[in-house]
Design an enzyme around this catalytic site. Structure first.
Site, mmCIF file in Angstrom:
data_model
loop_
_atom_site.group_PDB
_atom_site.id
_atom_site.type_symbol
_atom_site.label_atom_id
_atom_site.label_comp_id
_atom_site.label_asym_id
_atom_site.label_seq_id
_atom_site.Cartn_x
_atom_site.Cartn_y
_atom_site.Cartn_z
ATOM 1 N N GLY A 221 63.744 -21.020 67.457
ATOM 2 C CA GLY A 221 65.043 -20.458 67.123
ATOM 3 C C GLY A 221 65.698 -19.817 68.338
ATOM 4 N N SER A 222 66.425 -18.748 68.100
ATOM 5 C CA SER A 222 67.257 -18.152 69.149
ATOM 6 C C SER A 222 66.487 -17.460 70.260
ATOM 7 C CB SER A 222 68.249 -17.169 68.524
ATOM 8 O OG SER A 222 69.190 -17.865 67.733
ATOM 9 N N THR A 223 65.168 -17.297 70.130
ATOM 10 C CA THR A 223 64.418 -16.748 71.261
ATOM 11 C C THR A 223 64.505 -17.686 72.467
ATOM 12 O OG1 THR A 223 62.329 -17.759 70.534
ATOM 13 C CG2 THR A 223 62.807 -15.522 69.751
ATOM 14 N N LYS A 225 67.041 -18.934 73.606
ATOM 15 C CA LYS A 225 68.262 -18.639 74.358
ATOM 16 C C LYS A 225 67.965 -17.859 75.635
ATOM 17 C CE LYS A 225 71.111 -18.739 70.180
ATOM 18 N NZ LYS A 225 71.751 -17.950 69.109
#
Length: 500
Positions: A221-223, A225
């Protein structure tokens, strides 16, 4: 002698020759294998004649041998049961060891060359030396907090894992995987009951024998990023430069638009890179990844440890628990060109991106340590039976994926996530905390995985802990906030800031 008798004699001679050759082959080439086989009962009896060394942390025995009155003189016991089982593993009477019991087996049993002098000394003293002792890096308070918070999480997750590291050295401060198991029945001298206990665990659909912190990968997921941010900074951007954002983005060649978790998140057409990470802007990072290109995104991830397939965590001078390979996926069409839709999804940690919890902890630790990634390890010391140090861990640099300037930019951006954005629940009094949340979709009818990667600095400006928490199929809203809360408490305990 008639022909039939001659033929029979030849056959018998050939058979004896084959038997003789096989006997010599067994004795010359297979002796060690049979001698050391887990099924060799004579070796088992001899092995249990002396106490196997302890495995301990903070002076607490996590695995020890106790005297019995049965045929096998010492029984292996695990006082803390489920809490440490994924790390320690177990030593069964039959079959092979797992976990640290396996990777440090020779030293624990006393057969290691490192203990040769002790064995020679025993020939003169007549004493029977026991096995060597292993001192782990684990902080027992951090392990207890991690276990309690994970198994009593507020989102109903029954599976998940957490790791905390010392960013400056790579020492593992906590490692928890749930569900876990009690290793004591597996070490029973009653082989029938041990086999039954093992069979029950193997058939359990939740796979409690799996150490999810190192042996499993998940969409991050957004980790992820953080990795894309590093690629952008390396490419010449600053954290205050603006990127394309908006409420919706459809990548070239895709019919499925990408949205943000909340309609008000980065709804304007442009936001700064720092704001995009702070608010976890999906549309911004999807477009940023497409702009950078697949090669730069994949190369950046590889620089941080993705695609490494030989990492272990245990003894820095030997083997340990194998760490599964984190991967970005191909992001390609059948003709070899970049699949822009896959790249956009991958840039927000979806599609085929897969990451271990260990890699998430290393990611946070790298930022906290100024861009230098230390090799993670679990074995701090090896002590002989008299507790004389034989080995002391000397931290090693694994890689340096980013320079200090990029690390400092990422640190400021991740601190903003905790102070102003999606990671607020990771805040802990007396520490400066930075991090990144992640909510990863993993199936059309499944609850998302909740992630948090982060680090903590004490009031002296020292990076004292870095952690990654992942809750599988967490229920409810703002699930990544629960992962952030747990990570904050683990890091606080690891840094000596008290428990929960």
């Amino acid at each position: 002698m008639n022909a039939p008798l001659r033929k029979a004699g030849v056959v018998i001679m050939v058979l004896f020759a084959l038997l003789f050759a096989n006997l010599n082959w067994v004795q010359a080439y297979r002796a060690d294998k049979y001698r050391n086989s887990d099924w060799n009962s004579r070796v088992q009896v001899a092995e249990y004649e002396v106490p196997r060394g302890t495995i301990e942390a903070d002076g607490k025995a996590l695995a020890e041998s106790k005297l019995t009155d049965d045929a096998l003189k010492y029984l292996r016991t695990y006082p803390e049961k489920q809490m440490y089982a994924p790390v320690i593993g177990y030593k069964p009477v039959n079959l092979g060891e797992v976990g640290i019991e396996r990777s440090e087996d020779e030293f624990l049993s006393g057969a290691s060359d490192k203990l040769f002098a002790d064995r020679v000394s025993s020939m003169f003293t007549g004493d029977q030396p026991g096995g060597g002792n292993i001192v782990l890096t684990l902080k027992t308070k951090a392990q207890e907090v991690a276990w309690k918070q994970m198994t009593n999480n507020e989102r109903g997750a029954e599976k998940g894992s957490a790791i905390a590291l010392d960013p400056r050295t790579g020492a593992v401060q906590a490692m928890v995987s749930m569900p876990s198991y009690d290793p004591n029945p597996l070490a029973s001298h009653t082989t029938k009951s041990a086999a039954a206990a093992y069979d029950k665990l193997i058939k359990d659909k939740d796979n409690p024998l799996l150490n999810r912190s190192v042996a499993e990968t998940y969409p991050p997921g957004s980790t992820f990023k953080v990795i894309v941010s590093a690629a952008a900074l390396r490419d010449g951007m600053s954290q205050n430069d603006e990127i394309e954002a908006g409420g919706s983005y459809t990548a070239p060649g895709s019919g499925a638009p990408i949205h943000n978790a909340e309609s008000e998140t980065c709804a304007s057409s442009q936001v700064t890179l720092k704001e995009a990470l702070t608010t976890s802007c999906n549309t911004g990072y999807a477009q940023l990844g497409v702009k950078l290109g697949a090669d730069k995104v994949k190369k950046e991830a590889q620089a941080w440890g993705f695609e490494q397939d030989d990492l272990t965590v245990g003894n820095l001078d030997g083997s340990g628990l194998p760490v599964a390979t984190s991967r970005t996926g191909a992001m390609q069409n059948a003709d070899g060109s970049t699949d822009q839709a896959a790249l956009a999804q991958s840039s927000i940690g979806q599609k085929d991106v897969r990451m271990t919890v260990m890699e998430g902890a290393l990611m946070a630790a790298t930022v906290a340590n100024g861009g230098k990634q230390m090799r993670p390890y679990l074995v701090q010391q090896e002590l002989n039976a008299d507790r004389r140090p034989i080995y002391n861990a000397s931290p090693k640099t694994l890689r340096t994926p980013i320079d200090g300037t990029i690390a400092n930019d990422l640190k400021e951006m991740m601190v903003s996530v905790v102070e102003n954005g999606t990671g607020r629940r990771a805040r802990i009094d007396g520490f400066t905390v930075g991090g990144k949340t992640g909510t990863a979709q993993n199936g059309p009818n499944a609850n998302p995985h909740a992630w948090f990667v982060g680090f903590a600095y004490n009031d002296k400006g020292e990076a004292v802990s870095a952690a990654c928490v992942m809750l599988e199929n967490a229920d409810g809203s703002s699930v990544s906030g629960e992962a952030a809360r747990i990570a904050g408490l683990i890091m606080k305990a690891a840094a000596g800031g008290g428990g929960d």
